[in-house]
Design a protein around this motif. Structure first.
Motif, PDB file in Angstrom:
ATOM      1  N   GLU A   1      -9.018   9.480  -5.667  1.00 56.74           N
ATOM      2  CA  GLU A   1      -8.396   9.076  -4.399  1.00 56.74           C
ATOM      3  C   GLU A   1      -8.476   7.563  -4.228  1.00 56.74           C
ATOM      4  OE1 GLU A   1      -9.101   9.675   0.415  1.00 56.74           O
ATOM      5  OE2 GLU A   1     -10.005  11.081  -1.024  1.00 56.74           O
ATOM      6  N   SER A   2      -7.367   6.990  -3.778  1.00 66.18           N
ATOM      7  CA  SER A   2      -7.338   5.539  -3.521  1.00 66.18           C
ATOM      8  C   SER A   2      -7.546   5.264  -2.042  1.00 66.18           C
ATOM      9  CB  SER A   2      -5.993   4.953  -3.986  1.00 66.18           C
ATOM     10  OG  SER A   2      -4.941   5.499  -3.228  1.00 66.18           O
TER      11      SER A   2
ATOM     12  N   LEU B   1      -8.933   6.225 -12.297  1.00 66.79           N
ATOM     13  CA  LEU B   1      -7.722   5.811 -11.598  1.00 66.79           C
ATOM     14  C   LEU B   1      -7.017   6.992 -10.935  1.00 66.79           C
ATOM     15  CD1 LEU B   1      -6.206   3.188 -14.069  1.00 66.79           C
ATOM     16  CD2 LEU B   1      -7.345   2.748 -11.887  1.00 66.79           C
TER      17      LEU B   1
ATOM     18  N   GLU C   1      -7.710  -1.821  -8.938  1.00 69.23           N
ATOM     19  CA  GLU C   1      -7.606  -0.388  -8.697  1.00 69.23           C
ATOM     20  C   GLU C   1      -8.959   0.307  -8.892  1.00 69.23           C
ATOM     21  OE1 GLU C   1      -5.074   1.098  -7.506  1.00 69.23           O
ATOM     22  OE2 GLU C   1      -3.345  -0.160  -7.895  1.00 69.23           O
TER      23      GLU C   1
ATOM     24  N   SER D   1      -2.859  10.783  -5.009  1.00 67.91           N
ATOM     25  CA  SER D   1      -3.574  10.743  -6.283  1.00 67.91           C
ATOM     26  C   SER D   1      -3.501  12.082  -7.005  1.00 67.91           C
ATOM     27  CB  SER D   1      -5.036  10.347  -6.058  1.00 67.91           C
ATOM     28  OG  SER D   1      -5.136   9.048  -5.534  1.00 67.91           O
TER      29      SER D   1
ATOM     30  N   ASP E   1     -13.660  -4.865  -3.770  1.00 62.41           N
ATOM     31  CA  ASP E   1     -12.731  -4.284  -2.804  1.00 62.41           C
ATOM     32  C   ASP E   1     -13.503  -3.486  -1.764  1.00 62.41           C
ATOM     33  OD1 ASP E   1     -10.260  -3.826  -1.693  1.00 62.41           O
ATOM     34  OD2 ASP E   1      -9.684  -2.244  -3.081  1.00 62.41           O
TER      35      ASP E   1
ATOM     36  N   ASP F   1     -11.225  -0.411  -6.017  1.00 60.58           N
ATOM     37  CA  ASP F   1     -10.753   0.389  -4.883  1.00 60.58           C
ATOM     38  C   ASP F   1     -11.292   1.815  -4.957  1.00 60.58           C
ATOM     39  OD1 ASP F   1      -8.573   1.141  -2.723  1.00 60.58           O
ATOM     40  OD2 ASP F   1      -8.264   2.525  -4.388  1.00 60.58           O
ATOM     41  N   ARG F   2     -11.234   2.431  -6.144  1.00 61.55           N
ATOM     42  CA  ARG F   2     -11.727   3.799  -6.281  1.00 61.55           C
ATOM     43  C   ARG F   2     -13.227   3.867  -6.012  1.00 61.55           C
ATOM     44  NH1 ARG F   2      -6.998   3.125  -6.908  1.00 61.55           N
ATOM     45  NH2 ARG F   2      -5.573   4.443  -8.112  1.00 61.55           N
TER      46      ARG F   2
ATOM     47  N   HIS G   1      -3.172  -2.808  -4.758  1.00 59.87           N
ATOM     48  CA  HIS G   1      -2.330  -1.648  -5.045  1.00 59.87           C
ATOM     49  C   HIS G   1      -1.082  -2.045  -5.850  1.00 59.87           C
ATOM     50  CE1 HIS G   1      -4.843   0.851  -2.486  1.00 59.87           C
ATOM     51  NE2 HIS G   1      -4.766  -0.085  -1.567  1.00 59.87           N
TER      52      HIS G   1
ATOM     53  N   GLN H   1       2.804   4.615  -0.769  1.00 57.97           N
ATOM     54  CA  GLN H   1       2.592   5.720  -1.700  1.00 57.97           C
ATOM     55  C   GLN H   1       3.699   6.745  -1.465  1.00 57.97           C
ATOM     56  OE1 GLN H   1      -1.375   7.228  -1.069  1.00 57.97           O
ATOM     57  NE2 GLN H   1      -2.355   5.549  -2.148  1.00 57.97           N
TER      58      GLN H   1
ATOM     59  N   ASP I   1       0.806  -1.221   0.000  1.00 56.34           N
ATOM     60  CA  ASP I   1       0.000   0.000   0.000  1.00 56.34           C
ATOM     61  C   ASP I   1       0.843   1.277   0.000  1.00 56.34           C
ATOM     62  OD1 ASP I   1       1.052  -0.245   2.550  1.00 56.34           O
ATOM     63  OD2 ASP I   1      -0.763   0.441   3.566  1.00 56.34           O
TER      64      ASP I   1
ATOM     65  N   LYS J   1       4.558   3.693  -8.351  1.00 59.05           N
ATOM     66  CA  LYS J   1       3.370   3.368  -9.120  1.00 59.05           C
ATOM     67  C   LYS J   1       3.449   3.988 -10.497  1.00 59.05           C
ATOM     68  CE  LYS J   1       0.314   2.655  -5.234  1.00 59.05           C
ATOM     69  NZ  LYS J   1      -1.053   2.681  -4.775  1.00 59.05           N
TER      70      LYS J   1
END
Length: 261
Positions: free
Chosen positions: A259-260, A256, A226, A53, A97, A229-230, A219, A34, A32, A74
């Motif tokens: 925000e994740s 995409l 992905e 993001s 998710d 997740d969004r 992730h 970032q 995870d 990423k």
């Protein structure tokens, strides 16, 4: 070489750092994580006050052919690619998710549906004011099973893909034994999230001959994971208690960049 600054939004520690080896030690092995590099301290500090993001989207819009990107873990949204399901390609592949912030706290669930490996639909909802990551993930499995029913009845195969090993193990490994013991774990230990697990397991038993359940790394730039997740984050932020279809254009790059979780 010009000095660089690095922002960690998710890692063992967060903040602005000026040493790449430190960044590596704080993010290595974390699915995870970032983080991103910047050419100035002011730019890095401003980015840290925002989100990963948004910084990623800004970077992708500013990038020119002669510009070299600082290290990042990423791929920018414009170059993300779909990854084939990890084991067996089914007629329909459903990624599910959950997102929760904090944990426990406000949660939501998302789902991305592919027909013949092409994105068909996105779904989101099932907001809980006091949910957990696990309840959000289990809700995703349950909705995926419900969605799969009609297609399995037509003789099609369906694969459900989740990054929650807990949810998968609950349904495919542990539930059968818990059921045999009268839905107990022995020694009077509580089975958490039991009602959702029981409902999921009942559907799984009906569908499992034509249902594949696969674990997918979270992730890891896998498009379906992905996107789901969004959707889970949208459900959490919009407090959508139903489970509804995403009605905006299926602009994958734009989604995409959201925000994740």
């Amino acid at each position: 070489m010009a000095k660089k600054y690095y922002v960690i939004w998710k890692g063992e520690k967060t903040g602005v750092f000026n040493d790449w080896s430190t960044v590596q030690s704080l993010t290595s092995g974390r699915a995870d994580a970032q983080f991103m590099g910047f050419v100035s301290k002011d730019e890095a500090e401003a980015a840290f006050q925002s989100t990963y993001s948004k910084a990623l989207m800004k970077r992708s819009l500013q990038k020119t052919p002669n510009q070299t990107s600082p290290p990042t873990n990423k791929t920018k949204p414009a170059t993300r690619k779909k990854v084939a399901p990890p084991t067996t390609v089914a007629d329909i592949n459903i990624y599910c998710d959950g997102a929760c912030s904090p944990n426990p706290g406000k949660s939501g669930t998302g789902m991305a549906v592919y027909f013949n490996n092409e994105l068909k639909e996105l779904w989101f909802g099932l907001h809980q004011a006091m949910g957990t990551n696990n309840t959000a993930e289990l809700n995703g499995m349950l909705e995926a099973f419900r969605y799969a029913q009609a297609y399995i009845a037509k003789g099609q195969t369906v694969q459900v893909l989740s990054d929650s090993k807990y949810s998968i193990d609950c349904i495919t490994k542990w539930a059968k034994g818990w059921q045999a013991k009268g839905w107990t774990r022995g020694k009077n230990e509580e089975i958490k999230n039991l009602e959702i697990i029981k409902e999921c397991f009942a559907l799984y038993e009906q569908l499992k001959e034509n249902l594949i359940i696969s674990h997918v790394k979270g992730h890891a730039n896998i498009e379906g994971n992905e996107l789901s997740d969004r959707m889970a984050v949208i459900a959490r932020k919009q407090r959508e208690v139903g489970f509804i279809r995403y009605q905006d254009t299926l602009d994958i790059d734009k989604i995409l960049a959201m925000e994740s979780g």
